[in-house]
Write an enzyme that holds these catalytic residues in place. Sequence first.
Site, mmCIF file in Angstrom:
data_model
loop_
_atom_site.group_PDB
_atom_site.id
_atom_site.type_symbol
_atom_site.label_atom_id
_atom_site.label_comp_id
_atom_site.label_asym_id
_atom_site.label_seq_id
_atom_site.Cartn_x
_atom_site.Cartn_y
_atom_site.Cartn_z
ATOM 1 N N SER A 182 0.419 -1.598 -0.462
ATOM 2 C CA SER A 182 0.241 -0.122 -0.295
ATOM 3 C C SER A 182 1.097 1.244 0.065
ATOM 4 O O SER A 182 2.155 1.372 0.924
ATOM 5 C CB SER A 182 -0.721 0.292 1.527
ATOM 6 N N LYS A 183 0.672 2.233 -0.682
ATOM 7 C CA LYS A 183 0.862 3.529 -1.108
ATOM 8 C C LYS A 183 1.618 4.476 0.331
ATOM 9 O O LYS A 183 2.740 4.903 0.636
ATOM 10 C CB LYS A 183 0.139 4.362 -1.374
ATOM 11 N N ARG A 184 0.593 3.929 0.973
ATOM 12 C CA ARG A 184 0.326 4.719 3.208
ATOM 13 C C ARG A 184 1.832 3.821 3.356
ATOM 14 O O ARG A 184 2.450 4.590 4.249
ATOM 15 C CB ARG A 184 -0.368 4.329 3.681
ATOM 16 N N ARG A 185 1.586 2.230 3.578
ATOM 17 C CA ARG A 185 2.975 2.003 5.283
ATOM 18 C C ARG A 185 4.053 1.500 4.079
ATOM 19 O O ARG A 185 4.800 0.714 4.404
ATOM 20 C CB ARG A 185 1.879 1.046 5.007
ATOM 21 N N ASP A 186 4.124 1.144 2.422
ATOM 22 C CA ASP A 186 4.823 0.568 1.989
ATOM 23 C C ASP A 186 5.902 0.848 0.785
ATOM 24 O O ASP A 186 5.237 1.783 0.450
ATOM 25 C CB ASP A 186 4.739 -1.026 1.184
#
Length: 442
Positions: A220-224
Amino acid sequence: MGSARSALFNWLYARHTGGTFVLRIEDTDTERTTEAHLTAITGTMRWLGLDWDEEYRQSDRFDLYRSAADKMVADGLAYYCNCTPEEVKARAEARGDSAHGGYDGHCRDRNVAPGEGVVVRFRTPDEGVTGWDDIVRGRVEFDNAVLEDFVIVRSNGVPMFHVANAFDDLDMGITHVVRGEDLVNTTPRVLLLRQAMGGAEPPVYAHLPLIVNEQRKKLSKRRDDVSVGDYADRGYLPQAMANYLATLGWGPKDGEEIRPMAELVELFDLADVNKAPAFFDVKKLDHFNAEYIRAMPLDEFVEACRPHVEAADPPIPAELFASLAPFVQERVRRFDEAPGFLDWVVGDAPEPQPKDWKKTMKGDGPPAVLDGVLAKLDDVAWEPEALEALVFGVGEELGVKSQLPVRLAVTGRRAGLPLFEPLAELDRETVRARLQAARARL
RNA sequence: GCCCCCAUCGUUCAGUGGCCUAGGACACCUGCCUUUCACGCAGGCAACACGGGUUCGAAUCCCGUUGGGGGUGCCA
């Protein structure tokens, strides 16, 4: 990253079979579409070496999709609906139906007229099964009964991606659809729409296993770290990235993982793709990258390091870096690691780690070595060979290994480039000062 | 909740009923090489989730359990 991997597998298959690789920008969400996204996509593909044969933008083709939708309405296969999202959700909750609220078919036979706030919904069959033979997953089937009447044209008149895809697949003669597993459940919708448009044989589908993080969840864009561009900036080679990506969910039968694209193209087959999700392992990517870096011609390596070398603080002179580059090339996994090997040459040496200091400077050897080197420093010719002879000579006289104490004193670390070439780049007084400082601490 | 899917070493790929006392790669550990590190070389650790079937024989086929994931939008 996931999209890049999907693109790669599409490309590998197209090139393997001599097919046509189509880049279709599915920008039917006008809210989220930006020119920056588009250039990011094409930029990444070009960087990875994925060239395409045809290019389309769905935003250029809205009229086509709208007429297709109109025709379905005329044929009674779709209908207008003026329910607001709130109403749909409220009714779903009242039914205690689903967590997010499936549409209940409220407007199916209400003969709503087109207009403000009105969407077009597809009338899904109440019975029967929609399925396909997925190349990687085998037979996949959905009961039509669980498929709600979904929106195909928004209230602002912009068609949804299902119609666009069903129409384009037909119109463009798409034979293979290769995409992430997260799209499986949209497939029956597209299949149904295709039928409604009179399409006969559907394309062949291959739903690729997801690429997941250490938590085994979809990247995911947020976490990774999912931006391929960021990897490029950090000093990964496109060949290494593409090669590594090719081993996620697939692998050459003979186990030879690192190999040229041309061979990957030759060996690749969708039929051999795995079903299980694959973890994106940066450590292994690093290994691939290091292999590719070591295989580079020196001048290309120097050039690839340039942005990082120039950005270093303090900056590293180009000639200095070029002269030491062969040693750096063997040790670096990413280009952005290059400046770190020379920090002690262009600036102060880092403060040694206490445990390194303890380990290296214990006993009577180190002070004797430092004294011995210091004593002869004035007379030595300032060149690598002479410096090496001096340091090793002192060690031999004392019967101890002399490199490590000198290395730690001058570079601040126990590990690093071969010592004497970069050492010769420092001036005599700097070296003296560092040796004296270390000696004083003993 | 409902729908769909997945399940071999820590990770990844191999293995498609006997060749498996399960193989390669990354990571990790040991040794060799080297008066550092890295490279290279030689070794080591380490897995068929569980339970039932089917079969002379199962990592490979079937069923179930458990665990994990994806989806459930007027996003794609």
